[in-house]
Design an enzyme around this catalytic site. Structure first.
Site, mmCIF file in Angstrom:
data_model
loop_
_atom_site.group_PDB
_atom_site.id
_atom_site.type_symbol
_atom_site.label_atom_id
_atom_site.label_comp_id
_atom_site.label_asym_id
_atom_site.label_seq_id
_atom_site.Cartn_x
_atom_site.Cartn_y
_atom_site.Cartn_z
ATOM 1 N N GLU A 43 -23.398 24.064 -36.993
ATOM 2 C CA GLU A 43 -24.033 22.897 -36.359
ATOM 3 C C GLU A 43 -23.112 22.394 -35.249
ATOM 4 O O GLU A 43 -21.979 22.008 -35.489
ATOM 5 C CB GLU A 43 -24.250 21.787 -37.402
ATOM 6 C CG GLU A 43 -24.794 20.510 -36.786
ATOM 7 C CD GLU A 43 -25.004 19.377 -37.809
ATOM 8 O OE1 GLU A 43 -25.079 19.655 -39.021
ATOM 9 O OE2 GLU A 43 -25.064 18.214 -37.375
ATOM 10 N N ARG A 47 -22.563 14.986 -29.859
ATOM 11 C CA ARG A 47 -21.799 13.734 -29.836
ATOM 12 C C ARG A 47 -20.890 13.590 -28.638
ATOM 13 O O ARG A 47 -20.353 12.525 -28.382
ATOM 14 C CB ARG A 47 -20.907 13.691 -31.068
ATOM 15 C CG ARG A 47 -21.546 12.904 -32.160
ATOM 16 C CD ARG A 47 -20.814 13.165 -33.433
ATOM 17 N NE ARG A 47 -21.771 13.664 -34.372
ATOM 18 C CZ ARG A 47 -21.551 13.844 -35.648
ATOM 19 N NH1 ARG A 47 -20.367 13.599 -36.146
ATOM 20 N NH2 ARG A 47 -22.505 14.275 -36.418
ATOM 21 N N LYS A 130 -31.919 16.713 -44.561
ATOM 22 C CA LYS A 130 -30.477 16.430 -44.560
ATOM 23 C C LYS A 130 -30.255 15.101 -45.272
ATOM 24 O O LYS A 130 -30.793 14.077 -44.849
ATOM 25 C CB LYS A 130 -29.990 16.357 -43.112
ATOM 26 C CG LYS A 130 -28.595 15.759 -42.954
ATOM 27 C CD LYS A 130 -28.072 15.924 -41.541
ATOM 28 C CE LYS A 130 -26.855 15.047 -41.294
ATOM 29 N NZ LYS A 130 -25.999 15.540 -40.213
HETATM 30 C C1 3PG Z 1 -22.803 15.192 -39.769
HETATM 31 O O1 3PG Z 1 -23.232 14.938 -38.671
HETATM 32 O O2 3PG Z 1 -23.396 15.912 -40.571
HETATM 33 C C2 3PG Z 1 -21.555 14.540 -40.216
HETATM 34 O O3 3PG Z 1 -20.927 13.870 -39.172
HETATM 35 C C3 3PG Z 1 -20.586 15.412 -40.904
HETATM 36 O O4 3PG Z 1 -19.906 14.542 -41.715
HETATM 37 P P1 3PG Z 1 -18.364 14.694 -41.979
HETATM 38 O O5 3PG Z 1 -17.658 14.567 -40.651
HETATM 39 O O6 3PG Z 1 -18.041 13.561 -42.915
HETATM 40 O O7 3PG Z 1 -18.134 16.048 -42.599
#
Ligand code: 3PG
Length: 213
Positions: A43, A47, A130
């Site tokens: 993924e 961002r 999700k």
């Molecule tokens: C996401 O977008 O799925 C999360 O930001 C991942 O979460 P994490 O950084 O706590 O692993």
């Protein structure tokens, strides 16, 4: 790519690294490191300004299913699919995002945090959801509670998951996979430390295989 393709990729390798991109030139070698570590789905988030170019670079690298992450508008769905993403992941449920993804023939994995949101997502045609932010919502207990009235739904759990607590999620039958940023520390991505990333990917893949054997 169909939902079945994504589901079978997750059966093979249920851990999805979440990548935040500062420099898209790092993404080709990063994806090679992940793929050689057994990862099947990555993924790449929108961002950062380099996110879209990162998706393009990941799609060009081949060998791994490219999911666009943090997709929150229809326009972003168009951009990501044009860049080569075949899966669209959102932190929350947005009907426009899901419908546009389906129009374009890609898989949508909308984020949900409540049963109401899950019902909306199911109504929009999504059965792989999700759970975000998973740990803050109660972790695997939340999955247990939601999956009882929602048979036929499976979850990609994300948010606060790491190499330790992923185990309990992976043991739950309603969990298709877990996603998290722990395999791609931003400093390792930025510094081009692909050996570390490959080791983290191998460790995650082997752990998942042990848990699920
Ligand atoms: C996401 O977008 O799925 C999360 O930001 C991942 O979460 P994490 O950084 O706590 O692993």
């Amino acid at each position: 790519v169909t939902l079945e393709t994504v589901r079978s990729a997750l059966i093979e390798a249920p851990i999805v690294p979440v990548v935040t991109v500062d420099d898209s030139n790092r993404i080709g070698p990063l994806c090679d490191a992940l793929a050689s570590g057994g990862i099947r789905v990555v993924e790449i988030t929108l961002r950062t300004p380099a996110g879209l170019a990162g998706i393009q670079a990941a799609a060009a690298a081949g060998g791994i299913v490219v999911a666009a992450g943090t997709v929150t508008s229809r326009e972003q769905v168009d951009l990501c699919v044009r860049a080569g993403a075949t899966v669209v992941i959102s932190p929350g449920f947005d009907l426009g995002v899901v419908l546009r993804a389906h129009e374009l023939g890609v898989v949508a994995i909308p984020g949900i945090a409540t049963a109401t949101e899950a019902l909306r997502a199911i109504d929009a045609g999504s059965t792989l959801l999700k759970l975000f932010p998973a740990e803050q919502l109660g972790g695997v207990h939340m999955i247990e509670a939601l999956s009882a009235p929602l048979p036929g739904v499976s979850f990609l759990a994300s948010g606060g998951i790491n190499a330790q607590n992923c185990v309990e999620y992976l043991r739950h039958p309603a969990v298709a996979g877990v996603a998290g940023s722990w395999m791609c520390p931003r400093i390792a991505v930025t510094g081009g430390d692909f050996t570390t990333i490959q080791s983290l990917a191998i460790a995650a893949t082997q752990l998942a295989a042990r848990v699920r054997q």
